[in-house]
Enzyme design. Structure first.
Site, PDB file in Angstrom:
ATOM      1  N   LYS A  44       0.839  -1.203   0.000  1.00 10.66           N
ATOM      2  CA  LYS A  44       0.000   0.000   0.000  1.00 10.66           C
ATOM      3  C   LYS A  44       0.873   1.252   0.000  1.00 10.66           C
ATOM      4  CE  LYS A  44      -0.280  -0.125   5.066  1.00 10.66           C
ATOM      5  NZ  LYS A  44      -1.111  -0.572   6.209  1.00 10.66           N
ATOM      6  N   HIS A 174      -6.926  -7.128  11.894  1.00 11.76           N
ATOM      7  CA  HIS A 174      -5.668  -6.394  12.043  1.00 11.76           C
ATOM      8  C   HIS A 174      -5.469  -6.067  13.521  1.00 11.76           C
ATOM      9  CE1 HIS A 174      -2.302  -4.169  10.510  1.00 11.76           C
ATOM     10  NE2 HIS A 174      -2.816  -2.961  10.658  1.00 11.76           N
ATOM     11  N   ARG A 230       0.646 -11.005   6.834  1.00 16.53           N
ATOM     12  CA  ARG A 230       0.560  -9.793   5.996  1.00 16.53           C
ATOM     13  C   ARG A 230       1.606  -8.756   6.398  1.00 16.53           C
ATOM     14  NH1 ARG A 230      -4.403  -9.708   7.990  1.00 16.53           N
ATOM     15  NH2 ARG A 230      -3.872  -7.761   9.012  1.00 16.53           N
ATOM     16  N   TYR A 273      18.125  30.429   8.027  1.00 16.42           N
ATOM     17  CA  TYR A 273      17.132  31.358   8.586  1.00 16.42           C
ATOM     18  C   TYR A 273      17.208  31.478  10.107  1.00 16.42           C
ATOM     19  CZ  TYR A 273      14.552  31.161   4.122  1.00 16.42           C
ATOM     20  OH  TYR A 273      14.171  31.235   2.818  1.00 16.42           O
ATOM     21  N   MET A 321      12.906  24.860   3.125  1.00 16.91           N
ATOM     22  CA  MET A 321      12.032  24.134   2.207  1.00 16.91           C
ATOM     23  C   MET A 321      12.843  23.277   1.227  1.00 16.91           C
ATOM     24  SD  MET A 321       9.097  25.587  -0.370  1.00 16.91           S
ATOM     25  CE  MET A 321       8.143  26.380   0.909  1.00 16.91           C
ATOM     26  N   ASP A 322      13.972  23.825   0.776  1.00 16.94           N
ATOM     27  CA  ASP A 322      14.708  23.194  -0.320  1.00 16.94           C
ATOM     28  C   ASP A 322      16.124  22.765   0.045  1.00 16.94           C
ATOM     29  OD1 ASP A 322      12.553  24.316  -1.910  1.00 16.94           O
ATOM     30  OD2 ASP A 322      13.642  26.217  -1.688  1.00 16.94           O
TER      31      ASP A 322
HETATM   32  C1  LIG Z   1      -0.507  -1.749   6.765  1.00 21.72           C
HETATM   33  C2  LIG Z   1      -1.160  -3.020   7.057  1.00 21.72           C
HETATM   34  C3  LIG Z   1      -0.405  -4.199   7.261  1.00 21.72           C
HETATM   35  C4  LIG Z   1       1.098  -4.195   7.362  1.00 21.72           C
HETATM   36  O1  LIG Z   1       1.495  -3.715   8.622  1.00 21.72           O
HETATM   37  P1  LIG Z   1       3.042  -3.595   9.038  1.00 21.72           P
HETATM   38  O2  LIG Z   1       3.012  -3.142  10.436  1.00 21.72           O
HETATM   39  O3  LIG Z   1       3.642  -2.598   8.110  1.00 21.72           O
HETATM   40  O4  LIG Z   1       3.631  -4.945   8.848  1.00 21.72           O
HETATM   41  C5  LIG Z   1      -1.084  -5.385   7.398  1.00 21.72           C
HETATM   42  N1  LIG Z   1      -2.443  -5.430   7.364  1.00 21.72           N
HETATM   43  C6  LIG Z   1      -3.195  -4.325   7.212  1.00 21.72           C
HETATM   44  C7  LIG Z   1      -4.674  -4.441   7.208  1.00 21.72           C
HETATM   45  C8  LIG Z   1      -2.583  -3.084   7.059  1.00 21.72           C
HETATM   46  O5  LIG Z   1      -3.343  -1.982   6.923  1.00 21.72           O
END
Ligand SMILES: *Cc1c(COP(=O)(O)O)cnc(C)c1O
Length: 386
Positions: A44, A174, A230, A273, A321-322
């Site tokens: 993602k 999750h 995951r 700055y 900024m840069d």
């Molecule tokens: C982002 C996410 C993960 C991965 O989590 P990590 O902590 O980066 O391993 C797994 N499952 C879901 C639903 C997530 O949103």
């Protein structure tokens, strides 16, 4: 290749370099921890800002079985790039383009009756079967099906499966406290997930796959692997539980810029700055063309160092900024225009994203998501490159 080679463009002023071999290496480590469970690599947010397509290919080369993303658009980007592995999307509003997802064979996770109905409508309209997964909320109280919605979702899903427009594949959830491996809420969430699977079975809905673990749980709680894990952040070589072990992970992202200018600054002169830093003696400074617009947080001003060659030089004065300025001290030959300055990376001696996170009271996830705007992404390593 010499710099006269027409294929070699001038190196960008500010860039991230993503090591695809590190990605594949980290995935292999995660596969070992997963045991018999499959590994879905989370790509993602453009692969945590590492480039979702290249990371996906490297991850699949390293042994990942599936890919996970947030939105339908993120999933479609992977398909357009020719990636054929299973892809799951899990956070979309009910008016998302589910038709496109179904046509591209993207598995869709739903968190409400409304979202499930929308998937059903899209499947009917396209005369194709949608693959649906239930994302159940077991205590994070964020995305996922709320307990009071769950019976309604199961009824609706039974109808859609009976109608033949939906294929039911998986149930997942999750964790809220995965980075605290012994936290009691982890076990509570596991028990609730197991109960959610049992309640689905009461409706004749048997998931082929159940999954729960993110990176931290994959590395520390093998008992929670179910059928699939995951991991996200660990794929990128950043450790969610550094106090437990380093696990042999290798950071994949190097954030660096080329020295744009080297100049003398006389004792008593202020730099950047607000003149927050006054040269205590005659010195030489180097200008690094990376600032807060590029993902170097302004709050780090005067608190970080960059590596140039085999030496580390402190940032002095405010991050703008840069640009930012580093003090080369009494070694005027310490750096020259064009030299590479590493802001953070994974090589020995490199500043680490974890250090920036500690200084900012945040997590390294946010740090690697930082580089943007003018920052050009490049790759090294061969994993997944065809
Ligand atoms: C982002 C996410 C993960 C991965 O989590 P990590 O902590 O980066 O391993 C797994 N499952 C879901 C639903 C997530 O949103």
């Amino acid at each position: 290749m010499s710099s006269a080679d027409p294929r070699v463009r001038t190196r960008p002023q500010v860039e991230t370099i993503v090591d695809l071999d590190a990605i594949a290496h980290n995935v292999r480590i995660l596969c070992e921890h997963a045991g018999p469970a499959a590994v879905m690599v989370v790509v993602k947010a453009d692969g945590y800002n590492h480039g979702a397509v290249a990371v996906s290919r490297a991850a699949l080369a390293g042994g990942a079985a599936e890919l996970g993303v947030t939105t339908v658009d993120e999933a479609l980007e992977l398909r357009r790039a020719g990636i054929t592995a299973p892809i799951l999307t899990w956070l979309n509003t009910s008016d998302a383009d589910y038709g496109a997802a179904i046509a591209a064979d993207i598995e869709i996770a739903v968190s409400s009756v409304e979202q499930l109905r929308a998937v059903g409508r899209a499947a009917r309209a396209s005369a194709a079967v949608a693959t649906v997964t239930l994302k159940v909320d077991t205590g994070l109280n964020r995305n996922g099906i709320a307990p009071d919605q769950y019976p309604g979702v199961l009824e609706q899903l039974s109808r859609l499966v009976a109608e033949g427009v939906v294929r039911f594949r998986a149930i997942f959830s999750h964790l809220a406290h995965a980075d605290e491996p012994h936290h009691a809420v982890i076990d509570l969430q596991r028990d609730r997930l197991v109960r959610a699977v049992a309640r689905a079975a009461d409706h004749g809905l048997r998931p082929a796959v159940v999954h729960l673990s993110n990176s931290a749980a994959t590395l520390t709680r093998p008992d929670l692997a179910f059928d699939m894990v995951r991991p996200g952040i660990a794929v990128y070589g950043l450790n969610p539980v550094p106090e437990v072990s380093d696990f042999g992970l290798r950071p994949a992202m190097t954030f660096r810029a080329r020295v744009a200018l080297v100049k003398r600054v006389a004792a008593g002169e202020g730099v950047s700055y607000g003149h927050e830093w006054i040269a205590p003696h005659d010195t030489t400074v180097a200008l690094i063309p990376a600032g807060y617009a590029d993902g170097v947080p302004r709050a780090l001003g005067g608190r970080i160092s960059v590596r140039i060659g085999d030496r580390s030089y402190p940032n002095v004065g405010r991050v703008c900024m840069d640009q930012l300025v580093v003090d080369l001290g009494t070694d005027p030959a310490g750096a020259q225009e064009g030299d590479v300055a590493v802001l953070f990376g994974g090589a020995p001696g490199d500043p680490h994203a974890q250090h920036w996170a500690d200084l900012l009271d945040t997590i390294h996830y946010e740090i690697v998501c930082g580089p943007r705007g003018r920052v050009v992404r490049g790759y090294t390593g061969q994993a997944g490159v065809m």
